[in-house]
Write a protein that holds these residues in place. Sequence first.
Motif, PDB file in Angstrom:
ATOM      1  N   ASP A  81       0.829  -1.191   0.000  1.00 29.86           N
ATOM      2  CA  ASP A  81       0.000   0.000   0.000  1.00 29.86           C
ATOM      3  C   ASP A  81       0.868   1.247   0.000  1.00 29.86           C
ATOM      4  N   LEU A  82       0.378   2.264  -0.679  1.00 33.07           N
ATOM      5  CA  LEU A  82       0.997   3.583  -0.676  1.00 33.07           C
ATOM      6  C   LEU A  82       0.017   4.500   0.045  1.00 33.07           C
ATOM      7  N   PRO A  83       0.295   4.874   1.297  1.00 38.06           N
ATOM      8  CA  PRO A  83      -0.669   5.676   2.055  1.00 38.06           C
ATOM      9  C   PRO A  83      -0.739   7.120   1.556  1.00 38.06           C
ATOM     10  N   GLY A  84      -1.815   7.808   1.945  1.00 41.12           N
ATOM     11  CA  GLY A  84      -1.988   9.209   1.586  1.00 41.12           C
ATOM     12  C   GLY A  84      -0.742  10.019   1.913  1.00 41.12           C
ATOM     13  N   GLY A  85      -0.390  10.928   1.026  1.00 37.80           N
ATOM     14  CA  GLY A  85       0.797  11.761   1.203  1.00 37.80           C
ATOM     15  C   GLY A  85       2.052  11.198   0.562  1.00 37.80           C
ATOM     16  N   THR A  86       2.010   9.927   0.148  1.00 39.86           N
ATOM     17  CA  THR A  86       3.156   9.303  -0.512  1.00 39.86           C
ATOM     18  C   THR A  86       3.284   9.838  -1.933  1.00 39.86           C
ATOM     19  N   THR A  87       4.494  10.212  -2.325  1.00 40.50           N
ATOM     20  CA  THR A  87       4.742  10.658  -3.693  1.00 40.50           C
ATOM     21  C   THR A  87       5.460   9.555  -4.449  1.00 40.50           C
ATOM     22  N   VAL A  88       4.922   9.193  -5.615  1.00 41.36           N
ATOM     23  CA  VAL A  88       5.572   8.221  -6.490  1.00 41.36           C
ATOM     24  C   VAL A  88       5.996   8.941  -7.767  1.00 41.36           C
ATOM     25  N   GLU A  89       7.164   8.538  -8.283  1.00 38.27           N
ATOM     26  CA  GLU A  89       7.725   9.153  -9.483  1.00 38.27           C
ATOM     27  C   GLU A  89       8.390   8.081 -10.327  1.00 38.27           C
ATOM     28  N   LEU A  90       8.522   8.364 -11.615  1.00 38.72           N
ATOM     29  CA  LEU A  90       9.294   7.509 -12.504  1.00 38.72           C
ATOM     30  C   LEU A  90      10.567   8.245 -12.891  1.00 38.72           C
ATOM     31  N   TRP A  91      11.692   7.671 -12.532  1.00 42.95           N
ATOM     32  CA  TRP A  91      13.002   8.207 -12.863  1.00 42.95           C
ATOM     33  C   TRP A  91      13.597   7.321 -13.952  1.00 42.95           C
ATOM     34  N   LEU A  92      14.634   7.811 -14.593  1.00 39.97           N
ATOM     35  CA  LEU A  92      15.281   7.040 -15.643  1.00 39.97           C
ATOM     36  C   LEU A  92      16.791   7.124 -15.489  1.00 39.97           C
ATOM     37  N   ALA A  93      17.449   5.998 -15.707  1.00 40.79           N
ATOM     38  CA  ALA A  93      18.910   5.939 -15.744  1.00 40.79           C
ATOM     39  C   ALA A  93      19.320   5.341 -17.073  1.00 40.79           C
TER      40      ALA A  93
END
Length: 115
Positions: free
Chosen positions: A85-97
């Motif tokens: 679970d990703l609780p409220g307030g969690t920020t998810v992002e897609l990064w690239l290398a």
Amino acid sequence: MHSTPRFLQGVFAFEGKGLDRPSLLDAALSWTVPAGSNAQAVYFRGGNAAAELICVVLVRDGEPMRYFPVGAKGDVHVPLRVLEDLPGGTTVELWLAAPAGVSGTAIVDLGLVEI
């Protein structure tokens, strides 16, 4: 129970800084789970038009959560099912290398569900 699908997706040009130096691919690939909700990542799909391996990194609150290598001129589909679970307030992002100096286009699609 009501759920809402959320997507971080698009086609993005990139220039590699090194496989050990991932960075946010594009500001559009950042989402914060609304307060009072939870979210779960359901799948990741990605494509790579470059002639070198790249790695898309799912980042949670600034920390790498999952790595998705995408082969040269290849694609990947990873069903994530309900990993956590990703609780409220969690920020998810897609990064690239990508290797330093390698440029190309990445196609990414991260499917999430907000509950």
